[in-house]
Design a protein around this motif. Structure first.
Motif, short mmCIF file in Angstrom:
data_model
loop_
_atom_site.label_atom_id
_atom_site.label_comp_id
_atom_site.label_asym_id
_atom_site.label_seq_id
_atom_site.Cartn_x
_atom_site.Cartn_y
_atom_site.Cartn_z
N LYS A 84 1.23 -0.95 0.08
CA LYS A 84 -0.04 -0.30 0.01
C LYS A 84 1.05 0.94 -0.26
CE LYS A 84 -3.97 -2.64 2.14
NZ LYS A 84 -5.04 -2.66 2.63
N ASN A 85 1.65 1.17 0.54
CA ASN A 85 3.10 2.46 1.00
C ASN A 85 3.78 2.52 -0.80
OD1 ASN A 85 2.90 3.60 3.17
ND2 ASN A 85 3.80 2.12 4.63
N ASP A 86 3.95 1.01 -1.06
CA ASP A 86 4.51 1.83 -3.12
C ASP A 86 3.51 1.88 -3.91
OD1 ASP A 86 6.55 0.75 -4.41
OD2 ASP A 86 5.22 -0.45 -5.47
N SER A 87 3.11 1.81 -4.01
CA SER A 87 0.77 2.53 -4.23
C SER A 87 0.91 3.41 -4.10
CB SER A 87 -0.15 1.62 -4.18
OG SER A 87 -1.03 1.97 -4.56
N ILE A 92 1.55 9.08 -6.50
CA ILE A 92 1.30 10.96 -5.98
C ILE A 92 2.98 11.03 -7.19
CG2 ILE A 92 3.69 12.33 -4.77
CD1 ILE A 92 2.58 10.50 -2.55
N GLU A 93 3.59 9.90 -7.94
CA GLU A 93 4.75 10.48 -8.92
C GLU A 93 3.97 10.81 -9.90
OE1 GLU A 93 7.01 7.33 -9.85
OE2 GLU A 93 7.94 7.35 -7.69
N THR A 94 2.37 10.70 -10.15
CA THR A 94 1.81 10.95 -11.17
C THR A 94 0.27 11.75 -10.85
OG1 THR A 94 0.57 8.44 -11.08
CG2 THR A 94 2.06 8.89 -12.45
N ALA A 95 0.20 12.09 -9.86
CA ALA A 95 -1.15 12.95 -9.64
C ALA A 95 -0.77 13.74 -9.72
CB ALA A 95 -1.36 12.96 -7.38
N GLY A 96 -1.76 14.30 -10.26
CA GLY A 96 -2.44 16.10 -9.93
C GLY A 96 -2.73 16.97 -8.87
N ASP A 97 -2.70 17.98 -9.35
CA ASP A 97 -2.77 19.11 -7.77
C ASP A 97 -4.49 18.35 -7.48
OD1 ASP A 97 -1.16 20.63 -7.83
OD2 ASP A 97 -1.72 21.93 -9.26
N ASP A 98 -5.59 18.53 -8.18
CA ASP A 98 -6.68 17.42 -8.03
C ASP A 98 -7.30 16.83 -6.84
OD1 ASP A 98 -6.42 16.60 -10.00
OD2 ASP A 98 -8.61 16.43 -9.94
N LEU A 104 -2.85 12.22 0.56
CA LEU A 104 -2.34 12.80 1.69
C LEU A 104 -3.51 11.99 2.64
CD1 LEU A 104 -1.26 16.46 1.54
CD2 LEU A 104 0.03 14.25 1.70
N GLU A 105 -4.54 11.75 2.40
CA GLU A 105 -5.59 10.99 3.44
C GLU A 105 -4.89 9.46 3.38
OE1 GLU A 105 -9.58 12.22 2.69
OE2 GLU A 105 -9.35 14.04 2.48
N ARG A 106 -5.45 9.47 2.23
CA ARG A 106 -4.66 7.65 2.09
C ARG A 106 -3.14 7.38 2.28
NH1 ARG A 106 -6.43 2.67 2.61
NH2 ARG A 106 -5.59 1.13 1.19
N MET A 107 -2.40 8.13 2.60
CA MET A 107 -1.20 8.24 3.08
C MET A 107 -1.47 7.96 4.92
SD MET A 107 1.07 10.16 1.44
CE MET A 107 2.50 10.11 2.05
#
Length: 143
Positions: A84-87, A92-98, A104-107
């Motif tokens: 799950k941490n790897d996922s 995060i690497e491909t995420a957009g601002d939205d 972050l909530e999932r983290m």
């Protein structure tokens, strides 16, 4: 000669200023262990007498695990946490601002359920190598 003196004096001042620091600013060595912050944990939530045998020995690992579970809830399996941490890291690497707030909530949720993983010993090179092999195995099995 004056130019040499000024250059030497300037370099000495820079070196002294750059080296100035406190123990708090020092880099963390790779032999340091990650400790669970127990200041927020209410140890009165767990009956520690259940971890003590007749000789008075206290199983600290079991006690710590139960205190963590009482504070943060059910803990996930090691491999579940790794995958799950790897996922999340890949997201995060491909995420957009939205998408960033949802990630972050999932983290935070993953962090809450993976506190037990932070108590795994990894101070010696052998323990770190064993941990790395275990992580690679989890990631390999997840694919």
């Amino acid at each position: 000669m004056k130019a040499f003196f000024y250059i030497t004096f300037s370099l000495a001042c820079i070196a002294l200023t750059a080296c100035k620091g406190s123990a708090e600013d020092a880099d963390v060595s790779d032999t340091d262990t990650l400790q669970v912050d127990t200041t927020a944990i209410d140890s009165s939530l767990v009956d520690t007498t259940a971890f003590t045998d007749d000789s008075g020995y206290v199983d600290e690992a079991l006690e710590t695990e139960n205190i963590i579970e009482a504070t943060y809830g059910k803990q996930w399996d090691f491999c579940d946490c790794v995958v799950k941490n790897d996922s999340v890291n890949k997201a995060i690497e491909t995420a957009g601002d939205d998408e960033f707030d949802a990630i972050l909530e999932r983290m935070d949720e993953i962090d809450k359920h993976c506190k037990k993983m932070l108590t795994t010993p990894n101070t010696t090179p052998e323990e770190r190598a064993k941990h790395d092999r275990k992580v690679r195995k989890c990631l390999k099995n997840a694919k």
